[in-house]
Design an enzyme around this catalytic site. Sequence first.
Site, PDB file in Angstrom:
ATOM      1  N   THR A 145      54.276   8.095  -0.633  1.00 14.81           N
ATOM      2  CA  THR A 145      52.869   7.721  -0.800  1.00 14.81           C
ATOM      3  C   THR A 145      52.511   7.416  -2.249  1.00 14.81           C
ATOM      4  O   THR A 145      53.118   7.972  -3.174  1.00 14.81           O
ATOM      5  CB  THR A 145      51.981   8.886  -0.285  1.00 14.81           C
ATOM      6  N   ASP A 146      51.491   6.603  -2.426  1.00 14.02           N
ATOM      7  CA  ASP A 146      50.972   6.345  -3.780  1.00 14.02           C
ATOM      8  C   ASP A 146      50.390   7.612  -4.411  1.00 14.02           C
ATOM      9  O   ASP A 146      50.186   7.660  -5.624  1.00 14.02           O
ATOM     10  CB  ASP A 146      49.915   5.230  -3.771  1.00 14.02           C
ATOM     11  N   GLU A 147      50.135   8.632  -3.584  1.00  8.11           N
ATOM     12  CA  GLU A 147      49.499   9.841  -4.126  1.00  8.11           C
ATOM     13  C   GLU A 147      50.436  10.614  -5.053  1.00  8.11           C
ATOM     14  O   GLU A 147      49.976  11.468  -5.812  1.00  8.11           O
ATOM     15  CB  GLU A 147      48.967  10.709  -2.984  1.00  8.11           C
ATOM     16  N   TYR A 170      49.462  18.393  -0.939  1.00  8.36           N
ATOM     17  CA  TYR A 170      50.083  17.326  -0.133  1.00  8.36           C
ATOM     18  C   TYR A 170      50.948  16.432  -1.009  1.00  8.36           C
ATOM     19  O   TYR A 170      52.128  16.200  -0.721  1.00  8.36           O
ATOM     20  CB  TYR A 170      48.993  16.488   0.563  1.00  8.36           C
ATOM     21  N   LYS A 174      55.068  15.766  -1.123  1.00 11.10           N
ATOM     22  CA  LYS A 174      55.669  14.431  -0.977  1.00 11.10           C
ATOM     23  C   LYS A 174      56.544  14.104  -2.187  1.00 11.10           C
ATOM     24  O   LYS A 174      57.628  13.529  -2.056  1.00 11.10           O
ATOM     25  CB  LYS A 174      54.589  13.359  -0.812  1.00 11.10           C
TER      26      LYS A 174
HETATM   27  P1  NAD Z   1      50.504  11.678  10.828  1.00  9.54           P
HETATM   28  O1  NAD Z   1      50.032  13.035  10.445  1.00  9.54           O
HETATM   29  O2  NAD Z   1      49.675  10.837  11.724  1.00  9.54           O
HETATM   30  O3  NAD Z   1      51.936  11.790  11.528  1.00  9.54           O
HETATM   31  C1  NAD Z   1      52.917  12.699  11.133  1.00  9.54           C
HETATM   32  C2  NAD Z   1      53.849  12.921  12.317  1.00  9.54           C
HETATM   33  O4  NAD Z   1      54.896  13.815  11.908  1.00  9.54           O
HETATM   34  C3  NAD Z   1      53.164  13.583  13.517  1.00  9.54           C
HETATM   35  O5  NAD Z   1      53.557  12.929  14.711  1.00  9.54           O
HETATM   36  C4  NAD Z   1      53.681  15.012  13.498  1.00  9.54           C
HETATM   37  O6  NAD Z   1      53.753  15.615  14.789  1.00  9.54           O
HETATM   38  C5  NAD Z   1      55.065  14.818  12.897  1.00  9.54           C
HETATM   39  N1  NAD Z   1      55.593  16.008  12.225  1.00  9.54           N
HETATM   40  C6  NAD Z   1      54.957  16.794  11.313  1.00  9.54           C
HETATM   41  N2  NAD Z   1      55.776  17.801  10.930  1.00  9.54           N
HETATM   42  C7  NAD Z   1      56.943  17.622  11.579  1.00  9.54           C
HETATM   43  C8  NAD Z   1      58.186  18.302  11.573  1.00  9.54           C
HETATM   44  N3  NAD Z   1      58.376  19.402  10.823  1.00  9.54           N
HETATM   45  N4  NAD Z   1      59.184  17.840  12.348  1.00  9.54           N
HETATM   46  C9  NAD Z   1      58.999  16.728  13.126  1.00  9.54           C
HETATM   47  N5  NAD Z   1      57.852  16.055  13.175  1.00  9.54           N
HETATM   48  C10 NAD Z   1      56.845  16.488  12.410  1.00  9.54           C
HETATM   49  O7  NAD Z   1      50.805  10.957   9.461  1.00  9.54           O
HETATM   50  P2  NAD Z   1      50.817   9.395   9.089  1.00  9.54           P
HETATM   51  O8  NAD Z   1      49.513   9.055   8.509  1.00  9.54           O
HETATM   52  O9  NAD Z   1      51.374   8.619  10.223  1.00  9.54           O
HETATM   53  O10 NAD Z   1      51.866   9.422   7.886  1.00  9.54           O
HETATM   54  C11 NAD Z   1      53.250   9.200   8.140  1.00  9.54           C
HETATM   55  C12 NAD Z   1      53.987   9.253   6.822  1.00  9.54           C
HETATM   56  O11 NAD Z   1      53.448   8.273   5.944  1.00  9.54           O
HETATM   57  C13 NAD Z   1      53.835  10.592   6.103  1.00  9.54           C
HETATM   58  O12 NAD Z   1      55.073  10.923   5.531  1.00  9.54           O
HETATM   59  C14 NAD Z   1      52.786  10.318   5.041  1.00  9.54           C
HETATM   60  O13 NAD Z   1      52.987  11.152   3.925  1.00  9.54           O
HETATM   61  C15 NAD Z   1      53.067   8.870   4.726  1.00  9.54           C
HETATM   62  N6  NAD Z   1      51.921   8.097   4.218  1.00  9.54           N
HETATM   63  C16 NAD Z   1      50.735   8.099   4.900  1.00  9.54           C
HETATM   64  C17 NAD Z   1      49.664   7.323   4.406  1.00  9.54           C
HETATM   65  C18 NAD Z   1      48.336   7.281   5.118  1.00  9.54           C
HETATM   66  O14 NAD Z   1      47.362   6.747   4.553  1.00  9.54           O
HETATM   67  N7  NAD Z   1      48.219   7.768   6.345  1.00  9.54           N
HETATM   68  C19 NAD Z   1      49.826   6.577   3.227  1.00  9.54           C
HETATM   69  C20 NAD Z   1      51.063   6.605   2.563  1.00  9.54           C
HETATM   70  C21 NAD Z   1      52.100   7.365   3.082  1.00  9.54           C
HETATM   71  P1  TYD Z   2      41.521  10.422   3.191  1.00  3.35           P
HETATM   72  O1  TYD Z   2      41.371   9.543   4.383  1.00  3.35           O
HETATM   73  O2  TYD Z   2      41.576  11.896   3.385  1.00  3.35           O
HETATM   74  O3  TYD Z   2      42.780   9.897   2.375  1.00  3.35           O
HETATM   75  P2  TYD Z   2      43.331  10.359   0.912  1.00  3.35           P
HETATM   76  O4  TYD Z   2      42.643  11.568   0.475  1.00  3.35           O
HETATM   77  O5  TYD Z   2      44.752  10.629   1.250  1.00  3.35           O
HETATM   78  O6  TYD Z   2      43.115   9.187   0.018  1.00  3.35           O
HETATM   79  O7  TYD Z   2      40.319  10.127   2.195  1.00  3.35           O
HETATM   80  C1  TYD Z   2      40.078   8.830   1.699  1.00  3.35           C
HETATM   81  C2  TYD Z   2      38.941   8.934   0.700  1.00  3.35           C
HETATM   82  O8  TYD Z   2      37.764   9.349   1.399  1.00  3.35           O
HETATM   83  C3  TYD Z   2      39.185   9.995  -0.366  1.00  3.35           C
HETATM   84  O9  TYD Z   2      38.624   9.556  -1.603  1.00  3.35           O
HETATM   85  C4  TYD Z   2      38.423  11.200   0.143  1.00  3.35           C
HETATM   86  C5  TYD Z   2      37.242  10.572   0.881  1.00  3.35           C
HETATM   87  N1  TYD Z   2      36.733  11.375   2.020  1.00  3.35           N
HETATM   88  C6  TYD Z   2      35.368  11.698   2.083  1.00  3.35           C
HETATM   89  O10 TYD Z   2      34.560  11.329   1.210  1.00  3.35           O
HETATM   90  N2  TYD Z   2      34.940  12.460   3.144  1.00  3.35           N
HETATM   91  C7  TYD Z   2      35.786  12.902   4.107  1.00  3.35           C
HETATM   92  O11 TYD Z   2      35.331  13.609   5.030  1.00  3.35           O
HETATM   93  C8  TYD Z   2      37.167  12.533   4.046  1.00  3.35           C
HETATM   94  C9  TYD Z   2      38.132  12.982   5.097  1.00  3.35           C
HETATM   95  C10 TYD Z   2      37.591  11.755   2.970  1.00  3.35           C
END
Ligand code: NAD
Ligand code: TYD
Length: 369
Positions: A145-147, A170, A174
């Site tokens: 992630t970019d985070e 988090y 990562k």
């Molecule tokens: P999500 O929470 O929707 O999905 C995560 C999945 O992993 C779920 O199906 C969960 O059951 C499974 N899981 C969790 N712990 C596990 C374990 N110990 N063993 C097996 N399965 C397990 O998350 P997402 O938003 O789909 O993110 C997927 C990946 O992308 C993550 O690694 C996250 O860090 C990364 N990512 C997400 C975003 C975003 O904006 N959502 C952005 C950049 C990177």
């Molecule tokens: P989020 O979807 O949790 O993603 P991330 O924190 O990983 O970027 O949040 C996106 C942005 O929205 C972040 O700046 C936090 C803000 N946010 C709120 O203002 N209220 C909320 O209830 C949530 C979940 C996020």
Amino acid sequence: MSPDPAGPRRLLVTGGAGFIGSCFVRDVLARRDGTEITVLDKLTYAGNEANLAPVREDPDQAAQLRFVRGDIADAAIVGPLVGEADAVVNFAAESHVDRSILDPEAFLRTGVLGVHVLLEACRREAERAAAGDRSAPPRYLQVSTDEVYGTVAEGRRSVEDDPIGPRSPYAAAKAAGELLVGAYVVTHGLDAVVTRGANTYGPYQHPEKLIPLFITNAIEDRDLPLYGDGLQVRDWLYVSDHAAAVDHVLRHGAAGETYNAPGVAELPNRTVVAGLLERLGKPWSLVRSVPDRPGHDRRYAMDGTKLADLGWSPTVPFEAGLDRTVAWYRANEAWWRAARSGDWHDYYERQYGDRLARSEAAGPTAAER
Ligand code: NAD
Ligand code: TYD
């Protein structure tokens, strides 16, 4: 890189029942190019086998998918599955920053120990390949992630060689996962790549993240809890673009390299929320300014040149992606209501109960300020 020019054929996709992982599985199998996928997923509150329903409903695609419920930190389950795979694509993680502030332990168990177990299994398979017991070592892709960069100053964009500086539990988990991957590349010569995706949105996202939380709350005329001044900036990437970036790096990325996958729209949260309300026909008065998330990163922004040079760039404009996303949540109420079961109400109360009690009207939108 995989010796097969068509790319790896047998994929182990961990976390493939989550938001981005399930999109990757659906999109890869929809290609009907012979790719076989085993999904290993623990089905935490965020995982949902229903996210793979479109695959199950198509007999040809369903035949290419196997689902295993299990934990990536369980070596006894992981070992044999990695043994059968040409590549491992690891989406599995605890993924919500707010939960990592309330309960960080699961983030470390999956993000550090889980990644370690996957890497050890890959290392053993690479040794088997070296001994002639399998045709090629597996490729490992870590979805990150970019985070991991931490907050980025106005006017700057993170490049892959920048030092990382995670600031939430988090992001720290990562970053730790990425560092382990790098160590296995250097120490054991593992064929591994890392992607760093931007904030992702779209259908099937658990309604705890900003966009789906605010859509589903607004549908029910509930308060929308905007943290702090709501001027934090995120760069938004549509989910199928993120899945395509992962697929592209899996096929074409150079071993040991990390690739940013940026979004298409760098926007303050207020602007995103105004766009959601406009599409839903709901008033700005639903938005409540609540006490901020501790350590809240002000801005994420990445430079995408490296992945563009490799041949990938995002394709879905933010406006079109938001249209599709709002329409999907409107049409799939049963899906998001089911996701708001289990511990959801406890979580919501812990995260927002006190905040909403101390909230105030959010004032004008970003455009009006
Ligand atoms: P999500 O929470 O929707 O999905 C995560 C999945 O992993 C779920 O199906 C969960 O059951 C499974 N899981 C969790 N712990 C596990 C374990 N110990 N063993 C097996 N399965 C397990 O998350 P997402 O938003 O789909 O993110 C997927 C990946 O992308 C993550 O690694 C996250 O860090 C990364 N990512 C997400 C975003 C975003 O904006 N959502 C952005 C950049 C990177
Ligand atoms: P989020 O979807 O949790 O993603 P991330 O924190 O990983 O970027 O949040 C996106 C942005 O929205 C972040 O700046 C936090 C803000 N946010 C709120 O203002 N209220 C909320 O209830 C949530 C979940 C996020």
